[in-house]
Design an enzyme around this catalytic site. Structure first.
Site, short mmCIF file in Angstrom:
data_model
loop_
_atom_site.label_atom_id
_atom_site.label_comp_id
_atom_site.label_asym_id
_atom_site.label_seq_id
_atom_site.Cartn_x
_atom_site.Cartn_y
_atom_site.Cartn_z
CG HIS A 130 -2.20 -0.84 0.82
ND1 HIS A 130 -2.31 -2.16 1.17
CD2 HIS A 130 -3.30 -0.55 0.09
CE1 HIS A 130 -3.44 -2.64 0.69
NE2 HIS A 130 -4.07 -1.69 0.02
CD GLU A 168 -10.82 -6.71 -1.76
OE1 GLU A 168 -9.74 -6.24 -2.11
OE2 GLU A 168 -11.53 -6.20 -0.88
CG ASP A 227 -6.41 -7.83 -1.44
OD1 ASP A 227 -5.28 -8.15 -1.06
OD2 ASP A 227 -7.05 -6.89 -0.96
CB CYS A 238 -11.12 0.04 -7.74
SG CYS A 238 -11.50 -1.19 -6.49
C1 PEP Z 1 -7.58 -4.49 -4.37
O1 PEP Z 1 -7.39 -5.43 -3.59
O2 PEP Z 1 -7.47 -4.60 -5.61
C2 PEP Z 1 -7.91 -3.16 -3.85
C3 PEP Z 1 -8.21 -2.17 -4.67
O3 PEP Z 1 -7.86 -2.98 -2.51
P1 PEP Z 1 -6.52 -2.75 -1.66
O4 PEP Z 1 -5.37 -2.56 -2.62
O5 PEP Z 1 -6.73 -1.56 -0.80
O6 PEP Z 1 -6.40 -4.02 -0.88
MG MG Z 2 -8.03 -5.22 -1.55
#
Ligand code: PEP
Ligand code: MG
Length: 571
Positions: free
Chosen positions: A186, A428, A452, A499
């Protein structure tokens, strides 16, 4: 030197080093024990003074409830019997202050941790906090003073956590370089959202760079140069100018619709982490917010934001987006996103653990407060709610039940909100992808979270750079899952977006549109480029391309096939 470029762009500036704080305590025998007691007393006094400053700052800037935590820390340091116990350990055992402090406090921490009373168990954390603060003072380890950061700083750190990234002043940071970290952490995702050139994974970087060294960082190639010569400076300054020129060219796409040549419309939205990300959203003419990672507004604080505080943040974003859609994803804490005051247990596999909707369903009050704030914000714009990490139908239904309760509470209190607020879920987790036909009947939209979904489908920790070769959005398993999620969503009459980071991959975009995806949500800096790519495509051709890609057997074949098409189209 070369590392992993995770956020493109050239950054040139002075090194600003973030020291990592490792506290190692050794037992040392001391002959002059009374000086050691003096040293302890003086460290405690300095800490009390600092805590008092924090108390006043929090009281004025946040509120009394949040400030009280510092008052209680101060009181613990004023507990004479506790301090006398540490002192007698120094005097009786002839040991150093650090060791005596650690031994005495740890015994209390263990005692509190074993008590079945939530309040007392939380005091164990307070004690840990205080112990570490005094230990740092005794050892002369001082946390980085971010206020000393000047404009054009290049952050150099062993590792950056998502909360570190969130609190950086983006007007001052021109690049970031770390020793550890992977492309899908992240911290890397936030760097891309903030548009800061970033290179990760340069071993020994902290031994090579001193504060204020001049650094060039190329976030695309992963190259960094320390104290460059004139030729390098000239080359990279020119490269940066070319980049700026290209960005200016892309600005011509502002205001144009995102449609393929044969008129198929795709919605291009932004991913954001904090309200500060809004300037790039507006600058790049984004058509909505496809993912607001709301957990970031819970970080870098001493306690959770109140309903009113959250409402203010959501309202601010909605007003700036003037009726364009804004999807607020409810809290996705856990994995690599820690929020210390929530007291989450340490886990062996945090990405497979108590995170996101699982944590929210176990903390109804925290979850409902957020849902109430989002519902209340719905009168200020086009807000939608999205639940993360849904893996079963029951989880979705339990979460919907709490949402319904939050709505009922607001009705009872005569507080206005939009009754038909759209509700979606992230797909996800492979189980959710596989039962997406069932889930689709219960929500208004899906958003595919490839970050994920890839990690769980491929059984590859998204943070593990050693396994990066297996972590691929081009794997045939991913293509099949994405195709079936879109089909199941469309069959149930709901829209389907994406996303995860793959949504901003220009090579993959044609295939995603070919499969019928309705919305793509990415870093704001990628929006105009993606719009340019899409305006040059033909939907009908893309359906065939998607079919062809689905016939291929390996990720590398899919990647090569799509890359060649991309090069042919864009040259
Ligand atoms: C994902 O898992 O693709 C997502 C957008 O959520 P995060 O990256 O915050 O886990
Ligand atoms: Mg995620």
């Amino acid at each position: 030197m070369k590392g992993l470029g995770v956020s493109p762009g050239i950054g040139i500036g002075k090194a600003f080093i973030i020291e990592s704080e490792t506290i190692n305590i050794e037992k040392i025998y001391i002959s002059d024990t009374s000086s050691e007691v003096e040293r302890l007393r003086s460290a405690i006094n300095i800490c009390k003074y600092e805590i008092d400053k924090l108390y006043l700052k929090t009281l004025h800037e946040i509120g009394e409830k949040e400030a009280m935590i510092f008052k209680s820390h101060e009181m613990m340091l004023e507990d004479e019997s506790f301090i006398l116990e540490i002192e007698s350990k120094i005097l009786n055992d002839n040991v150093n202050a650090e060791y005596a402090l650690k031994e005495t406090t740890t015994a209390y921490i263990e005692l509190f941790e074993n008590i079945k009373d939530d309040y007392l168990r939380e005091r164990a954390d307070d004690l840990k906090d205080i112990m570490n603060r005094v230990l740092r003072e005794l050892l002369g380890i001082h946390p980085t003073d971010f206020s000393k950061m000047e404009i054009n700083s290049v952050i150099i750190a062993k590792e950056l956590t998502p909360s570190d990234t969130a609190q950086l002043d983006r007007n001052k940071v021109v690049a970031m370089i770390t020793e550890f970290g992977g492309n899908n952490s992240h911290a890397a995702i936030m760097a891309r959202i903030m548009g800061i050139p970033t290179v990760l994974g340069i071993k020994g970087i902290l031994n090579e760079i001193k504060s204020n060294d001049l650094i060039i960082c190329d976030g695309k190639t992963g190259i960094i140069i320390i104290n460059p010569g004139n030729d390098d400076k000239k080359y990279y300054k020119q490269k940066k100018e070319e980049e700026d020129l290209f960005k200016n060219e892309l600005k011509k796409l502002i205001g144009l619709p995102t449609v393929t040549k044969d008129g198929y419309k795709i919605e291009l939205s932004s991913n954001i982490g904090t309200p500060e990300d809004m300037s790039l959203v507006l600058e790049n003419d984004s058509e909505g917010i496809g993912l607001f990672r709301s957990e970031f507004i819970f970080m870098n604080r001493e306690s959770e934001p109140t309903e009113d505080e959250q409402l203010e943040q959501y309202k601010g974003i909605l007003k700036q987006m003037s009726n364009k859609p804004v999807i607020i994803r409810t809290l996705d804490i856990g994995g690599d996103k820690e929020v210390p005051y929530l007291d989450m247990p340490k886990e062996d596999n945090p990405f497979l653990g108590y995170r996101a909707i699982r944590l929210c369903l176990g903390n109804e009050c925290l979850f409902k407060t957020q849902l109430r704030a989002i519902l209340r914000s719905s009168v200020y714009g086009n807000v939608k709610i999205m639940f993360p990490m849904i893996s079963t139908l029951k989880e979705l239904r339990d979460a919907k039940k709490i949402l319904e309760e939050a709505k009922q509470e607001l009705r009872n209190e005569n507080i206005e909100f939009k009754e038909d607020i759209e509700l979606g879920i992230m797909i996800e987790i492979p189980s959710a992808a596989i039962i997406s036909d069932l889930l689709a009947k219960e929500v208004d939209f899906f958003s595919i979270g490839t970050n994920d979904l890839i990690q769980y489908t491929m059984a590859v920790d998204r943070m593990n750079s050693k396994l990066a070769h297996l972590y691929s959005q081009y794997h045939p398993a991913m293509l099949r899952l994405i195709k079936s999620i879109i089909k199941n969503g469309h069959d149930a009459g709901i829209w389907v977006g994406m996303c995860g980071e793959a949504a901003g991959d220009p090579i993959l975009i044609p295939l995603l549109i070919g499969m019928g995806l309705d919305e793509l949500s990415m870093n704001s800096s990628s929006i105009l480029y993606a719009r340019g790519v899409i305006r040059n495509l033909d939907k009908q051709e893309l359906e065939q391309i998607a079919e062809n890609a689905l016939q291929l057997e390996a990720a590398i074949d899919v990647e090569n096939y799509l890359s060649n098409l991309f090069v042919n189209k864009n040259n």
